[in-house]
Design a protein around this motif. Structure first.
Motif, PDB file in Angstrom:
ATOM      1  N   UNK A 123       6.340 -13.082  12.690  1.00 33.47           N
ATOM      2  CA  UNK A 123       5.880 -11.825  12.292  1.00 33.47           C
ATOM      3  C   UNK A 123       6.978 -11.668  10.894  1.00 33.47           C
ATOM      4  N   UNK A 124       6.482 -11.260   9.674  1.00 36.12           N
ATOM      5  CA  UNK A 124       7.393 -11.685   8.667  1.00 36.12           C
ATOM      6  C   UNK A 124       6.823 -10.375   7.472  1.00 36.12           C
ATOM      7  N   UNK A 125       8.079 -10.453   6.485  1.00 30.34           N
ATOM      8  CA  UNK A 125       7.632  -9.346   5.428  1.00 30.34           C
ATOM      9  C   UNK A 125       8.243 -10.117   3.978  1.00 30.34           C
ATOM     10  N   UNK A 126       7.572  -9.739   3.113  1.00 30.63           N
ATOM     11  CA  UNK A 126       7.910 -10.136   1.684  1.00 30.63           C
ATOM     12  C   UNK A 126       7.868  -9.120   0.777  1.00 30.63           C
ATOM     13  N   UNK A 127       9.153  -8.867   0.032  1.00 25.63           N
ATOM     14  CA  UNK A 127       9.261  -7.872  -1.026  1.00 25.63           C
ATOM     15  C   UNK A 127       9.421  -8.649  -2.300  1.00 25.63           C
ATOM     16  N   UNK A 128       8.203  -8.457  -3.121  1.00 28.35           N
ATOM     17  CA  UNK A 128       8.313  -9.268  -4.206  1.00 28.35           C
ATOM     18  C   UNK A 128       8.643  -8.611  -5.731  1.00 28.35           C
ATOM     19  N   UNK A 129       9.504  -9.162  -6.559  1.00 27.48           N
ATOM     20  CA  UNK A 129       9.617  -8.358  -7.669  1.00 27.48           C
ATOM     21  C   UNK A 129      10.693  -7.477  -8.059  1.00 27.48           C
ATOM     22  N   UNK A 130      11.717  -7.521  -7.069  1.00 30.14           N
ATOM     23  CA  UNK A 130      12.989  -6.810  -7.344  1.00 30.14           C
ATOM     24  C   UNK A 130      14.045  -7.537  -7.002  1.00 30.14           C
ATOM     25  N   UNK A 131      15.204  -7.645  -7.740  1.00 28.89           N
ATOM     26  CA  UNK A 131      16.500  -8.390  -7.431  1.00 28.89           C
ATOM     27  C   UNK A 131      17.883  -7.368  -7.238  1.00 28.89           C
ATOM     28  N   UNK A 132      17.182  -6.112  -6.920  1.00 29.78           N
ATOM     29  CA  UNK A 132      18.261  -5.081  -7.052  1.00 29.78           C
ATOM     30  C   UNK A 132      18.913  -5.235  -5.474  1.00 29.78           C
ATOM     31  N   UNK A 133      20.077  -4.570  -5.435  1.00 34.07           N
ATOM     32  CA  UNK A 133      20.563  -4.231  -3.929  1.00 34.07           C
ATOM     33  C   UNK A 133      19.534  -3.376  -3.211  1.00 34.07           C
ATOM     34  N   UNK A 134      18.813  -2.572  -3.661  1.00 34.75           N
ATOM     35  CA  UNK A 134      18.006  -1.575  -3.071  1.00 34.75           C
ATOM     36  C   UNK A 134      16.937  -2.367  -2.298  1.00 34.75           C
ATOM     37  N   UNK A 135      16.539  -3.367  -2.819  1.00 33.01           N
ATOM     38  CA  UNK A 135      15.466  -4.305  -2.285  1.00 33.01           C
ATOM     39  C   UNK A 135      16.065  -4.896  -0.913  1.00 33.01           C
ATOM     40  N   UNK A 136      17.281  -5.781  -1.083  1.00 31.60           N
ATOM     41  CA  UNK A 136      18.008  -6.327  -0.044  1.00 31.60           C
ATOM     42  C   UNK A 136      18.252  -5.379   0.812  1.00 31.60           C
ATOM     43  N   UNK A 137      18.760  -4.069   0.798  1.00 30.79           N
ATOM     44  CA  UNK A 137      19.114  -3.333   1.708  1.00 30.79           C
ATOM     45  C   UNK A 137      17.916  -2.623   2.432  1.00 30.79           C
ATOM     46  N   UNK A 138      16.767  -2.537   1.901  1.00 28.73           N
ATOM     47  CA  UNK A 138      15.455  -2.352   2.383  1.00 28.73           C
ATOM     48  C   UNK A 138      14.981  -3.400   3.421  1.00 28.73           C
ATOM     49  N   UNK A 139      14.912  -4.496   2.944  1.00 30.59           N
ATOM     50  CA  UNK A 139      14.507  -5.320   3.567  1.00 30.59           C
ATOM     51  C   UNK A 139      15.224  -5.609   5.245  1.00 30.59           C
ATOM     52  N   UNK A 140      16.552  -5.561   4.916  1.00 32.35           N
ATOM     53  CA  UNK A 140      17.560  -5.802   6.103  1.00 32.35           C
ATOM     54  C   UNK A 140      17.434  -4.491   7.153  1.00 32.35           C
ATOM     55  N   UNK A 141      17.121  -3.434   6.266  1.00 30.38           N
ATOM     56  CA  UNK A 141      16.918  -2.188   7.397  1.00 30.38           C
ATOM     57  C   UNK A 141      15.718  -2.345   8.133  1.00 30.38           C
TER      58      UNK A 141
END
Length: 417
Positions: A123-141
């Motif tokens: 089971x996985x997720x991919x967030x494509x198109x952002x290099x911002x800390x906001x993307x990293x934080x969202x994916x970890x959370x």
């Protein structure tokens, strides 16, 4: 002759499938509320899709084959590369960020052991198109929220490869050399690391800096970042890392260990990396891993950054104790003379409750015994007397209480419940 299931695979019987579906539903419920849409990719892909990503060495772990058109194909060993291929083929014109999730089976030809199979589910997720800390934080959370939603307490470890890569850039511009250094770090083969760095004529000062960075670890992420600054200076990558930690606090993710030695063992990770461990799994205790990476350019797309994670669903199932709600069941008891009436009544009730009818030609007593065997909550008796009166006899198998209800009242009873 008895044919057995292939080694490293499993048969999931109804009770286990009910558990797996309950956990899957919970994970789906969370990720969809975060705005991620599901994608499904083919079960088999061109072999090159995975050798481009992981090198020729991965072939020994794959179920690869040549198809009737003499094309080199393989069953998918993971899902990140297929999703990136799908992005290049189908989604480059989509507005960014693109938020995707998947839940599919994968295949690897490796030695089966506890928590590791030749056919497994991811089971996985991919967030494509952002290099911002906001993307990293969202994916970890998001990953932590999903894991916690099924009652598992995960031990989160966060690293940042961009700090190490800044040091490696002082050693080499060859990606193969940098990747070999990262592999030694990931496997904690520090003697081999030092020997390799010596062969490259790396200065003692730079080797010392590398060791200082990979040894930085602790519960206070900001303190670790401060220590990293003392080694590498004021890098913008450290500013982004600290912002990620600040955003994680806003998400309520505060219990983690920062470990700059987390390398993930995969060459394409570029920045934030994270792993989640859980007790009760022995040596195979990692249940989730992810980070930011660049793969899309390998498959013919642009230089697009992605952040994602994969949850080992089978490992989750080894330790998950999420209760499974069993649906209420009625065993409908008929006589030969009322069988067709019983089927019609079952059809009326099934939109609201699970109904089993006799298809074995059992007598009344045997049908009652069957209701006990399957653990039915109710039996519904449909005999000539009940049909004449229009009142069906519903017996609560737990309390023994029996009431007479019209079909309309029965529907109302189970519709409300």
């Amino acid at each position: 002759m008895t044919i057995s299931k292939p080694r490293g695979t499993r048969d999931f019987l109804p009770e286990e499938m009910a558990r797996r579906r309950a956990v899957e539903f919970k994970l789906r419920e969370v990720i969809q509320k975060w705005g991620y849409g599901e994608v499904v990719t083919p079960t088999f892909e061109e072999l090159e899709l995975f050798t481009l990503k992981s090198g020729q060495g991965i072939i020994g772990e794959l179920y690869n084959f040549t198809d009737k058109g003499d094309r080199e194909m393989t069953l998918r060993p993971e899902l990140t590369a297929p999703v990136m291929r799908a992005y290049v083929n189908e989604m480059q014109s989509f507005s960014r960020p693109i938020k995707l999730f998947y839940f599919e089976n994968c295949f690897r030809y490796e030695r089966p052991q506890k928590g590791r199979y030749r056919e497994f589910w991811q089971f996985g997720a991919e967030l494509i198109g952002s290099s911002k800390p906001e993307a990293d934080a969202e994916v970890i959370a998001l990953a932590m929220t999903m894991i916690e939603s099924v009652g598992i307490k995960g031990d989160l470890n966060i690293g940042n490869l961009s700090i190490l890569r800044c040091l490696l850039a002082q050693i080499t511009t060859e990606s193969a050399v940098a990747d070999q250094i990262m592999r030694y770090i990931d496997k904690k083969e520090y003697e081999n690391l030092d020997s390799y760095l010596g062969e490259l004529s790396v200065s003692a000062e730079l080797i010392e800096k590398i060791h200082k960075i990979i040894s930085l670890s602790g519960k206070d992420g900001f303190a670790a970042a401060k220590s990293a600054r003392e080694v590498v200076g004021d890098l913008p990558e450290l500013d982004a890392f600290e912002k990620t930690l600040t955003l994680l606090t806003a998400y309520g993710v505060t219990d983690y260990t920062v470990n700059f030695g987390v390398a993930r063992g995969l060459d394409y990770y570029t920045g934030i990396v994270f792993e989640v461990y859980a007790d009760g799994l022995g040596a195979q205790k990692q249940i989730c891993g992810g980070g930011s990476y660049k793969l899309i350019s390998l498959f013919g797309g642009g230089d697009v950054v992605s952040t994602g994670f994969g949850i080992g669903f089978d490992r989750i199932m080894e330790i998950c104790e999420l209760p499974v709600e069993k649906p209420e069941t009625i065993v409908l008891i008929t006589k030969p003379e009322t069988q067709t009436n019983g089927i019609e009544i079952a059809n009326e009730l099934r939109p609201y409750v699970s109904v089993l009818t006799d298809i074995m030609g059992r007598n009344f007593k045997a049908q009652m015994e069957y209701a006990n065997t399957v653990g039915a909550e109710y039996v519904l008796i449909v005999g000539e007397k009940e049909l004449e009166s229009g009142l069906l006899s519903l017996k609560d198998m737990k309390s023994g209480e029996q009431v007479s209800l019209s079909l309309e009242d029965l529907i109302l009873k189970f519709k409300k419940e």
